[in-house]
Write an enzyme that holds these catalytic residues in place. Sequence first.
Site, short mmCIF file in Angstrom:
data_model
loop_
_atom_site.label_atom_id
_atom_site.label_comp_id
_atom_site.label_asym_id
_atom_site.label_seq_id
_atom_site.Cartn_x
_atom_site.Cartn_y
_atom_site.Cartn_z
N CYS A 53 -98.81 -22.81 -25.75
CA CYS A 53 -98.69 -23.91 -24.55
C CYS A 53 -100.00 -24.38 -24.73
O CYS A 53 -100.37 -25.68 -26.18
CB CYS A 53 -99.19 -23.44 -23.49
SG CYS A 53 -98.66 -24.35 -22.53
N HIS A 70 -94.66 -19.87 -21.78
CA HIS A 70 -94.95 -18.61 -22.41
C HIS A 70 -94.25 -17.47 -23.13
O HIS A 70 -94.17 -17.11 -21.64
CB HIS A 70 -96.09 -18.26 -21.11
CG HIS A 70 -96.66 -19.55 -20.73
ND1 HIS A 70 -98.47 -19.24 -20.85
CD2 HIS A 70 -97.15 -20.89 -20.64
CE1 HIS A 70 -99.29 -20.27 -20.33
NE2 HIS A 70 -98.64 -21.19 -20.37
N GLU A 126 -95.01 -14.57 -23.15
CA GLU A 126 -96.12 -13.14 -22.98
C GLU A 126 -96.08 -13.53 -21.22
O GLU A 126 -96.39 -11.83 -20.82
CB GLU A 126 -97.55 -13.45 -22.69
CG GLU A 126 -98.41 -14.67 -21.80
CD GLU A 126 -98.34 -16.28 -22.55
OE1 GLU A 126 -97.35 -15.77 -23.71
OE2 GLU A 126 -98.54 -16.86 -22.03
N1 LIG Z 1 -100.38 -23.77 -19.52
C1 LIG Z 1 -100.73 -24.30 -20.58
O1 LIG Z 1 -101.52 -23.90 -21.40
C2 LIG Z 1 -100.62 -25.64 -20.20
C3 LIG Z 1 -101.81 -26.84 -21.29
C4 LIG Z 1 -102.36 -28.12 -20.71
N2 LIG Z 1 -101.15 -28.63 -20.32
C5 LIG Z 1 -103.06 -28.48 -21.16
O2 LIG Z 1 -103.12 -29.92 -21.71
O3 LIG Z 1 -103.82 -27.60 -21.64
#
Ligand SMILES: NC(=O)CC[C@H](N)C(=O)O
Length: 235
Positions: free
Chosen positions: A100, A212, A214
Amino acid sequence: MPPGDLKSGVAIVTVGLLEIQGAFLEHRVALQKAARLLSKPIDLHLVEVRTAEQLRPEMDALIIPGGESTTISIYLKRNSMEEPLRHWVQNPDHVTWGTCAGMILLSKLTENQKQGGQSSLAVMDIDVSRNYFGRQVQSFEADVRMSDSSLNKAFKKDTFQDTFPGVFIRAPAILKLLSDDVKVLATVSDPNTGAKVIVAAQQDNMISTAFHPELTEDCAWHVYFLEQIVNKKAT
Ligand SMILES: NC(=O)CC[C@H](N)C(=O)O
């Protein structure tokens, strides 16, 4: 395998977690669980990374967790960690997995950079949209589809099917692969439009997932990650 790397025939695997902000504790739990599912036992060591000194060259792998990429990026800059981290990731002996926000930090291009804003580690040949799935849909669960049959091996050990549940929290997506060195690992059907979007990819020793892994019971992605490390150490 270098001498001293074996303890009674068991490979020692050291994984660092970039513990600045975000979901790193969940990764620790999933890694411990995944280590027990590997075909050969390993001696897994998990270490925190919050400083440039903790980016030890002998560490095998690193997870850059989900969270808020801007916050992580500011921390890295303030603590002069950006360059040492980029250098560590680019070492072909190391395996790095960004989830992410971690994917955003690894990517060469984001819409923010195009506007001259936030910089990232800029090591992976992917063009990423930071909040691809929109702000109103802050979080959703959807079936993620594996694109690469070589993943099957890792995933069969747990509850492999060719789709698995993915948790998306203000998730990014990969808009474009910027080189042929990047292979797509998984896609999802955009819940807003139905379009097929890339949500996991690998370039040599770097893996990126927009969701995610995890946060789901299935720790097959962690098995896959650990297998990459074990394979690298064996060559
Ligand atoms: N759950 C996440 O890691 C979100 C990331 C988020 N979109 C960002 O810009 O950092």
